[in-house]
Scaffold this motif. Sequence first.
Motif, PDB file in Angstrom:
ATOM      1  N   ILE A   1       0.712  -1.435   0.282  1.00  0.00           N
ATOM      2  CA  ILE A   1       0.054   0.092   0.001  1.00  0.00           C
ATOM      3  C   ILE A   1       0.962   1.372  -0.028  1.00  0.00           C
ATOM      4  N   CYS A   2       1.981   1.267   0.964  1.00  0.00           N
ATOM      5  CA  CYS A   2       2.620   2.415   0.961  1.00  0.00           C
ATOM      6  C   CYS A   2       3.612   2.408  -0.621  1.00  0.00           C
ATOM      7  N   ASN A   3       4.174   1.483  -0.820  1.00  0.00           N
ATOM      8  CA  ASN A   3       5.166   1.474  -2.190  1.00  0.00           C
ATOM      9  C   ASN A   3       4.313   2.189  -3.434  1.00  0.00           C
ATOM     10  N   LEU A   4       2.978   1.569  -3.271  1.00  0.00           N
ATOM     11  CA  LEU A   4       1.990   1.941  -4.419  1.00  0.00           C
ATOM     12  C   LEU A   4       1.627   3.413  -4.686  1.00  0.00           C
ATOM     13  N   ARG A   5       1.841   4.263  -3.552  1.00  0.00           N
ATOM     14  CA  ARG A   5       1.659   5.584  -3.482  1.00  0.00           C
ATOM     15  C   ARG A   5       2.705   6.041  -4.141  1.00  0.00           C
ATOM     16  N   HIS A   6       3.911   5.539  -4.274  1.00  0.00           N
ATOM     17  CA  HIS A   6       4.978   6.269  -5.059  1.00  0.00           C
ATOM     18  C   HIS A   6       5.550   5.805  -6.407  1.00  0.00           C
ATOM     19  N   ILE A   7       4.875   4.599  -6.593  1.00  0.00           N
ATOM     20  CA  ILE A   7       5.457   3.838  -7.608  1.00  0.00           C
ATOM     21  C   ILE A   7       5.680   4.628  -8.913  1.00  0.00           C
ATOM     22  N   ASP A   8       4.713   5.472  -9.322  1.00  0.00           N
ATOM     23  CA  ASP A   8       4.940   6.181 -10.621  1.00  0.00           C
ATOM     24  C   ASP A   8       6.293   7.361 -10.559  1.00  0.00           C
ATOM     25  N   ALA A   9       6.390   7.777  -9.482  1.00  0.00           N
ATOM     26  CA  ALA A   9       7.503   8.454  -9.147  1.00  0.00           C
ATOM     27  C   ALA A   9       8.711   7.730  -9.306  1.00  0.00           C
ATOM     28  N   GLU A  10       8.665   6.686  -8.752  1.00  0.00           N
ATOM     29  CA  GLU A  10       9.749   5.841  -8.679  1.00  0.00           C
ATOM     30  C   GLU A  10      10.310   5.536 -10.034  1.00  0.00           C
ATOM     31  N   ILE A  11       9.082   5.037 -10.973  1.00  0.00           N
ATOM     32  CA  ILE A  11       9.405   4.788 -12.350  1.00  0.00           C
ATOM     33  C   ILE A  11       9.843   5.990 -13.103  1.00  0.00           C
ATOM     34  N   ALA A  12       9.612   7.072 -12.647  1.00  0.00           N
ATOM     35  CA  ALA A  12      10.039   8.445 -13.519  1.00  0.00           C
ATOM     36  C   ALA A  12      11.692   8.505 -12.989  1.00  0.00           C
ATOM     37  N   ARG A  13      11.798   8.296 -11.772  1.00  0.00           N
ATOM     38  CA  ARG A  13      13.204   8.511 -11.505  1.00  0.00           C
ATOM     39  C   ARG A  13      14.025   7.412 -12.254  1.00  0.00           C
ATOM     40  N   ARG A  14      13.607   6.239 -12.280  1.00  0.00           N
ATOM     41  CA  ARG A  14      14.591   5.036 -13.010  1.00  0.00           C
ATOM     42  C   ARG A  14      14.629   5.416 -14.434  1.00  0.00           C
ATOM     43  N   LYS A  15      13.658   6.205 -15.119  1.00  0.00           N
ATOM     44  CA  LYS A  15      13.838   6.603 -16.535  1.00  0.00           C
ATOM     45  C   LYS A  15      14.680   7.537 -16.610  1.00  0.00           C
ATOM     46  N   VAL A  16      15.144   8.488 -15.743  1.00  0.00           N
ATOM     47  CA  VAL A  16      16.326   9.503 -15.798  1.00  0.00           C
ATOM     48  C   VAL A  16      17.623   8.646 -15.898  1.00  0.00           C
ATOM     49  N   ALA A  17      17.830   7.747 -15.155  1.00  0.00           N
ATOM     50  CA  ALA A  17      18.863   6.787 -15.044  1.00  0.00           C
ATOM     51  C   ALA A  17      19.144   6.183 -16.171  1.00  0.00           C
ATOM     52  N   TYR A  18      17.966   5.384 -16.827  1.00  0.00           N
ATOM     53  CA  TYR A  18      17.901   4.667 -17.983  1.00  0.00           C
ATOM     54  C   TYR A  18      18.346   5.488 -19.247  1.00  0.00           C
ATOM     55  N   ASP A  19      17.713   6.820 -19.269  1.00  0.00           N
ATOM     56  CA  ASP A  19      17.838   7.574 -20.480  1.00  0.00           C
ATOM     57  C   ASP A  19      19.536   8.157 -20.516  1.00  0.00           C
ATOM     58  N   ARG A  20      19.998   8.248 -19.315  1.00  0.00           N
ATOM     59  CA  ARG A  20      21.359   8.583 -19.168  1.00  0.00           C
ATOM     60  C   ARG A  20      22.522   7.410 -19.877  1.00  0.00           C
ATOM     61  N   TYR A  21      22.142   6.161 -19.475  1.00  0.00           N
ATOM     62  CA  TYR A  21      22.872   4.968 -20.067  1.00  0.00           C
ATOM     63  C   TYR A  21      22.484   4.844 -21.398  1.00  0.00           C
ATOM     64  N   VAL A  22      21.268   5.098 -21.875  1.00  0.00           N
ATOM     65  CA  VAL A  22      21.268   5.018 -23.427  1.00  0.00           C
ATOM     66  C   VAL A  22      21.867   6.205 -24.177  1.00  0.00           C
ATOM     67  N   GLU A  23      22.096   7.279 -23.560  1.00  0.00           N
ATOM     68  CA  GLU A  23      22.839   8.502 -24.217  1.00  0.00           C
ATOM     69  C   GLU A  23      24.287   8.042 -24.156  1.00  0.00           C
ATOM     70  N   ARG A  24      24.682   7.355 -23.219  1.00  0.00           N
ATOM     71  CA  ARG A  24      26.182   7.091 -23.199  1.00  0.00           C
ATOM     72  C   ARG A  24      26.852   5.880 -23.784  1.00  0.00           C
ATOM     73  N   LEU A  25      25.999   4.835 -23.775  1.00  0.00           N
ATOM     74  CA  LEU A  25      26.238   3.614 -24.326  1.00  0.00           C
ATOM     75  C   LEU A  25      25.453   3.273 -25.883  1.00  0.00           C
ATOM     76  N   GLY A  26      24.457   3.967 -26.253  1.00  0.00           N
ATOM     77  CA  GLY A  26      23.684   3.955 -27.388  1.00  0.00           C
ATOM     78  C   GLY A  26      24.412   3.804 -28.675  1.00  0.00           C
ATOM     79  N   ASN A  27      25.384   4.555 -28.699  1.00  0.00           N
ATOM     80  CA  ASN A  27      25.916   4.389 -30.061  1.00  0.00           C
ATOM     81  C   ASN A  27      27.247   3.913 -30.146  1.00  0.00           C
ATOM     82  N   VAL A  28      27.638   2.944 -29.379  1.00  0.00           N
ATOM     83  CA  VAL A  28      29.011   2.427 -29.111  1.00  0.00           C
ATOM     84  C   VAL A  28      29.149   1.135 -29.695  1.00  0.00           C
ATOM     85  N   PRO A  29      30.018   1.039 -30.948  1.00  0.00           N
ATOM     86  CA  PRO A  29      30.088  -0.325 -31.406  1.00  0.00           C
ATOM     87  C   PRO A  29      30.499  -1.379 -30.665  1.00  0.00           C
ATOM     88  N   GLY A  30      29.865  -2.680 -30.642  1.00  0.00           N
ATOM     89  CA  GLY A  30      30.088  -3.796 -29.974  1.00  0.00           C
ATOM     90  C   GLY A  30      29.412  -3.687 -28.775  1.00  0.00           C
TER      91      GLY A  30
END
Length: 367
Positions: free
Chosen positions: A238-267
């Motif tokens: 019940i507690c975690n469900l209150r925050h899940i959308d915000a948590e997923i949004a924070r994950r997206k920030v990290a995810y997008d940064r990974y894609v930015e750094r590793l997205g166009n690297v051969p291999g």
Amino acid sequence: MSQERINVTRSSMPGYEEYCEEIKDLWESRWLSNAGAKHKIFEAQLQEYLGVPYLTLFANGHVGLEVAIDAFDLKGEVITTPYTHCSTTHSIVRNGLTPVFCDVNDRDFTIDADQIEKYITDKTCAIVATHVYGGVCDVKAIEAIAKKHDLKVIYDAAHAFGVTVDGKGIASYGDASMFSCHATKVFHTIEGGITAFADKEILDKTNKLINFGFVSHEEVKYISTNARMNEYEAAMGICNLRHIDAEIARRKVAYDRYVERLGNVPGIKLIAPQKGVKHNYSYFPVFFDGYKYDRNQVQALLEQENIFARKYFYPLTNELECYKEAYGASVANTPVAKKAAECVLTLPMYADLTVEDVDRICDVILK
Ligand SMILES: *Cc1c(COP(=O)(O)O)cnc(C)c1O
């Protein structure tokens, strides 16, 4: 080691006071398990959040899958993939069913829907497929195949909490979908699981199966187990469900940064976004294929810097000692899964992971 340790995952927590407030009334009621007040509130909230009418709460994700499969009373062969947690394969085999391993596709590493039909025999009763890393199986193709051959479709959706396809909750596809609420997953109840069902009758039966098969106080109809979630876990949910959308949004920030750094690297290969799918950023898998370091070298380099990534999924379940003997021949049939298991590393991914952390990780990989 100078730098702070970064683990592959880190559990999200509600505020300490928030959780204490949520469990306060349990001291009054002394109703600690067996479909208490928290359980009922949490169930109703999940129906709404996941967009499904029928679901059951479980002690963990694994029993959520194993008991759900039991509820369908299946016999014979089940088409599945080896690129998954051993839980998926165990839940098939522990129900007396035979797993038939189909390969995955090389785009998202879910079951290759184009290969399913070649494994269908007169003994096939179901498809048990895994949504992988927060991406999803080709649910529409699988549905069409299942309809044509009269098969049940059960999803291991352990990675897919909060994921939608064309705006519909992922559990609206198939006959059943299991979400794991283990502490390491996107959404957790400490330990726990949720299985959603398409059919009310299967739901009703499952609700008996999680409680030893009792159908009334004095009557036991099914030879079953105890798979119940307790009230403290429901309160955490019940507690975690209150925050899940915000948590997923924070994950997206990290995810997008990974894609930015590793997205166009051969291999270095990443999984491309799927059309119409709202992702939950549960994992960040990277496939090292022809890169200057192989997967194991990258893992070792990261460990030297106090960063812990995970080979996931590795090994394949059809390569596990306990399955090799009985079903080993099928590894030759799953070359895409084999290659993925050899190349994959899931990098640290959690809501608290900062862009600076991601940069520290990527600097090691790219150096
Ligand atoms: C975590 C996981 C499970 C098992 O869930 P538990 O809640 O730990 O029992 C099953 N399948 C997959 C794909 C998982 O990632």
